[in-house]
Design a protein around this motif. Structure first.
Motif, PDB file in Angstrom:
ATOM      1  N   ALA A 127      96.983  28.105   4.447  1.00 41.37           N
ATOM      2  CA  ALA A 127      96.139  27.051   5.023  1.00 41.37           C
ATOM      3  C   ALA A 127      95.713  27.411   6.442  1.00 41.37           C
ATOM      4  O   ALA A 127      94.572  27.160   6.839  1.00 41.37           O
ATOM      5  CB  ALA A 127      96.885  25.723   5.002  1.00 41.37           C
ATOM      6  N   LEU A 128      96.612  28.018   7.197  1.00 41.30           N
ATOM      7  CA  LEU A 128      96.280  28.406   8.568  1.00 41.30           C
ATOM      8  C   LEU A 128      95.227  29.501   8.587  1.00 41.30           C
ATOM      9  O   LEU A 128      94.293  29.463   9.396  1.00 41.30           O
ATOM     10  CB  LEU A 128      97.530  28.866   9.315  1.00 41.30           C
ATOM     11  N   GLN A 129      95.342  30.489   7.702  1.00 37.58           N
ATOM     12  CA  GLN A 129      94.342  31.553   7.633  1.00 37.58           C
ATOM     13  C   GLN A 129      92.976  30.995   7.241  1.00 37.58           C
ATOM     14  O   GLN A 129      91.944  31.441   7.753  1.00 37.58           O
ATOM     15  CB  GLN A 129      94.782  32.628   6.640  1.00 37.58           C
ATOM     16  N   VAL A 205      83.362  40.063   2.887  1.00 38.44           N
ATOM     17  CA  VAL A 205      84.736  40.443   2.576  1.00 38.44           C
ATOM     18  C   VAL A 205      85.636  39.241   2.847  1.00 38.44           C
ATOM     19  O   VAL A 205      85.282  38.333   3.598  1.00 38.44           O
ATOM     20  CB  VAL A 205      85.212  41.650   3.418  1.00 38.44           C
ATOM     21  N   TYR A 206      86.796  39.247   2.205  1.00 36.88           N
ATOM     22  CA  TYR A 206      87.803  38.229   2.501  1.00 36.88           C
ATOM     23  C   TYR A 206      88.668  38.766   3.640  1.00 36.88           C
ATOM     24  O   TYR A 206      89.388  39.744   3.481  1.00 36.88           O
ATOM     25  CB  TYR A 206      88.665  37.959   1.268  1.00 36.88           C
ATOM     26  N   HIS A 207      88.555  38.130   4.803  1.00 37.21           N
ATOM     27  CA  HIS A 207      89.175  38.643   6.014  1.00 37.21           C
ATOM     28  C   HIS A 207      90.356  37.769   6.411  1.00 37.21           C
ATOM     29  O   HIS A 207      90.187  36.595   6.733  1.00 37.21           O
ATOM     30  CB  HIS A 207      88.133  38.676   7.139  1.00 37.21           C
ATOM     31  N   LYS A 208      91.553  38.359   6.441  1.00 35.60           N
ATOM     32  CA  LYS A 208      92.757  37.582   6.744  1.00 35.60           C
ATOM     33  C   LYS A 208      92.863  37.209   8.211  1.00 35.60           C
ATOM     34  O   LYS A 208      93.512  36.237   8.564  1.00 35.60           O
ATOM     35  CB  LYS A 208      93.997  38.389   6.334  1.00 35.60           C
ATOM     36  N   ARG A 209      92.279  38.029   9.075  1.00 38.36           N
ATOM     37  CA  ARG A 209      92.361  37.823  10.523  1.00 38.36           C
ATOM     38  C   ARG A 209      93.822  37.703  10.947  1.00 38.36           C
ATOM     39  O   ARG A 209      94.639  38.543  10.627  1.00 38.36           O
ATOM     40  CB  ARG A 209      91.539  36.615  10.959  1.00 38.36           C
ATOM     41  N   ARG A 210      94.198  36.650  11.665  1.00 39.47           N
ATOM     42  CA  ARG A 210      95.560  36.526  12.178  1.00 39.47           C
ATOM     43  C   ARG A 210      96.309  35.427  11.423  1.00 39.47           C
ATOM     44  O   ARG A 210      95.710  34.484  10.931  1.00 39.47           O
ATOM     45  CB  ARG A 210      95.529  36.235  13.675  1.00 39.47           C
ATOM     46  N   SER A 211      97.633  35.565  11.356  1.00 40.07           N
ATOM     47  CA  SER A 211      98.425  34.648  10.533  1.00 40.07           C
ATOM     48  C   SER A 211      99.231  33.647  11.353  1.00 40.07           C
ATOM     49  O   SER A 211      99.935  32.815  10.780  1.00 40.07           O
ATOM     50  CB  SER A 211      99.376  35.440   9.624  1.00 40.07           C
ATOM     51  N   LYS A 289      94.830  19.526   4.671  1.00 36.89           N
ATOM     52  CA  LYS A 289      95.679  20.305   5.572  1.00 36.89           C
ATOM     53  C   LYS A 289      94.858  21.324   6.348  1.00 36.89           C
ATOM     54  O   LYS A 289      95.051  21.499   7.560  1.00 36.89           O
ATOM     55  CB  LYS A 289      96.790  21.000   4.786  1.00 36.89           C
ATOM     56  N   VAL A 290      93.958  21.995   5.663  1.00 35.01           N
ATOM     57  CA  VAL A 290      93.102  22.982   6.327  1.00 35.01           C
ATOM     58  C   VAL A 290      92.218  22.291   7.358  1.00 35.01           C
ATOM     59  O   VAL A 290      92.005  22.812   8.462  1.00 35.01           O
ATOM     60  CB  VAL A 290      92.245  23.749   5.302  1.00 35.01           C
ATOM     61  N   ALA A 291      91.716  21.115   7.018  1.00 33.29           N
ATOM     62  CA  ALA A 291      90.851  20.381   7.947  1.00 33.29           C
ATOM     63  C   ALA A 291      91.599  19.996   9.223  1.00 33.29           C
ATOM     64  O   ALA A 291      91.071  20.128  10.334  1.00 33.29           O
ATOM     65  CB  ALA A 291      90.299  19.136   7.265  1.00 33.29           C
ATOM     66  N   PHE A 292      92.851  19.525   9.086  1.00 37.00           N
ATOM     67  CA  PHE A 292      93.654  19.203  10.263  1.00 37.00           C
ATOM     68  C   PHE A 292      93.925  20.459  11.095  1.00 37.00           C
ATOM     69  O   PHE A 292      93.798  20.464  12.320  1.00 37.00           O
ATOM     70  CB  PHE A 292      94.977  18.563   9.854  1.00 37.00           C
ATOM     71  N   LEU A 293      94.302  21.540  10.406  1.00 38.05           N
ATOM     72  CA  LEU A 293      94.586  22.791  11.110  1.00 38.05           C
ATOM     73  C   LEU A 293      93.334  23.359  11.780  1.00 38.05           C
ATOM     74  O   LEU A 293      93.429  24.055  12.796  1.00 38.05           O
ATOM     75  CB  LEU A 293      95.171  23.818  10.146  1.00 38.05           C
ATOM     76  N   SER A 294      92.170  23.045  11.229  1.00 36.89           N
ATOM     77  CA  SER A 294      90.915  23.536  11.811  1.00 36.89           C
ATOM     78  C   SER A 294      90.690  22.986  13.218  1.00 36.89           C
ATOM     79  O   SER A 294      90.077  23.637  14.061  1.00 36.89           O
ATOM     80  CB  SER A 294      89.724  23.178  10.913  1.00 36.89           C
ATOM     81  N   ILE A 295      91.192  21.770  13.468  1.00 36.01           N
ATOM     82  CA  ILE A 295      91.099  21.205  14.816  1.00 36.01           C
ATOM     83  C   ILE A 295      91.929  22.049  15.780  1.00 36.01           C
ATOM     84  O   ILE A 295      91.486  22.398  16.875  1.00 36.01           O
ATOM     85  CB  ILE A 295      91.587  19.741  14.827  1.00 36.01           C
TER      86      ILE A 295
END
Length: 318
Positions: A127-129, A205-211, A289-295
């Protein structure tokens, strides 16, 4: 000109990521030959065993070199490659099965000596990624700052997913010694030499970036520090929008201070923005959850980029 792709992948202590990336390259629908070069940049946790796993499935080559950074490793790989068009991928991406097919078709129809592609969140990401991916790609955040123009010659390359012809590499000598913002620097040097760039929107591409939030902050801070240096080197690239993250953070600080004087109008504007951000992320990801983490990730992005920009502007760019 018949295209022969060489895929260059620098890697540093990430064998698991290389395994997932090579597995996605095995599944390509592209029927023509291509080679893959893994450039191990002085890793202690090496990827050689992963390379050996795919030797019979891919035309893959492995090189180990002393640590010198991703840019120098990409240049090393292009020097060793046998193709006439190089595709640069970060080790933390997964490639959709039609990626090479889309790239080949677009370059055949509308050739340019360099191209870039966007990124997306894979269903397997945390969800964070996914929230980080939202923040890095949304128009409501600093994801809207990086050039996204589709016109030929206007797109600024991104190092995690780009292509460059052998000719353009030989003329520009590839990536410079700049540690952050080297893809933007390469873009401007390509333009100065008369080469054109384009966005191939289908070549994502599907980019994981940072975890983690800490890793994401460090990454965006580096992006922020690079911008004033690039602005000084390429004055024509300066835009007022590059100031937005710093102004956002300064304004947020002021809004908190004003609360002590019972002035709430400014903080209400920020709350309204975060609500819009939440709703947009929810609409795009369909995950609360993703929406909250997006903030959180969007604020982290503004904070990292904004502080890095100011620090570089004041102390490093005199």
């Amino acid at each position: 000109m018949k295209l022969h792709f060489s895929i260059i992948i620098p890697v540093y202590n990430r064998p698991q990521e290389i395994d997932e990336l090579l597995d996605s390259l095995v599944k390509q629908t592209f029927t023509q030959d291509f080679e893959v070069l893994i450039i191990e940049d002085g890793s202690t946790n090496k990827s050689k065993n992963v390379f050996e796993k795919y030797q019979e499935q891919l035309n893959v080559k492995y090189f180990f070199k002393e640590n010198s950074g991703a840019g120098a490793s990409r240049n090393f790989g292009m020097q060793k490659a046998t193709g006439n068009y190089f595709i640069i991928l970060d080790s933390d991406v997964i490639v959709p099965k039609q990626y090479l097919e889309f790239v080949y078709h677009q370059l055949t129809e509308n050739y340019t000596d360099a191209f870039g592609g966007p990124d997306a969140a894979h269903h397997s990401f945390t969800a964070l990624q996914k929230a980080i991916n939202y923040s890095m790609t949304s128009f409501l955040t600093t994801g809207g700052i990086r050039g996204k123009k589709k016109g030929v010659g206007k797109f600024q390359l991104r190092s995690f997913n780009l292509g460059i012809s052998k000719k353009a590499f030989e003329v520009t000598q590839g990536f410079s010694a700049i540690k952050t913002g080297e893809d933007i620097d390469l873009t401007f040097r390509l333009w100065e030499k008369g080469f054109k760039t384009q966005l191939i929107s289908e070549a994502f591409v599907y980019h994981k970036r940072r975890s983690t939030i800490k890793q994401f902050f460090k990454q965006t801070y580096s992006f922020g520090t690079a911008r004033p240096i690039l602005n000084k080197k390429y004055p024509e690239s300066r835009k007022i929008t590059f100031w937005f993250p710093s102004l956002f953070i300064l304004g947020f600080d002021v809004s908190i201070l004003l609360l002590f004087f019972k002035v709430t109008e400014l903080i209400q504007l920020y709350l309204f923005y975060f609500i819009i951000l939440f709703l947009d992320s929810l609409f795009r990801t369909q995950k609360i959850k993703v929406a909250f983490l997006s903030i959180i990730t969007s604020f982290t992005q503004f904070l990292g980029y904004g502080l890095g920009f100011l620090e570089s502007l004041i102390f490093k760019n005199k």
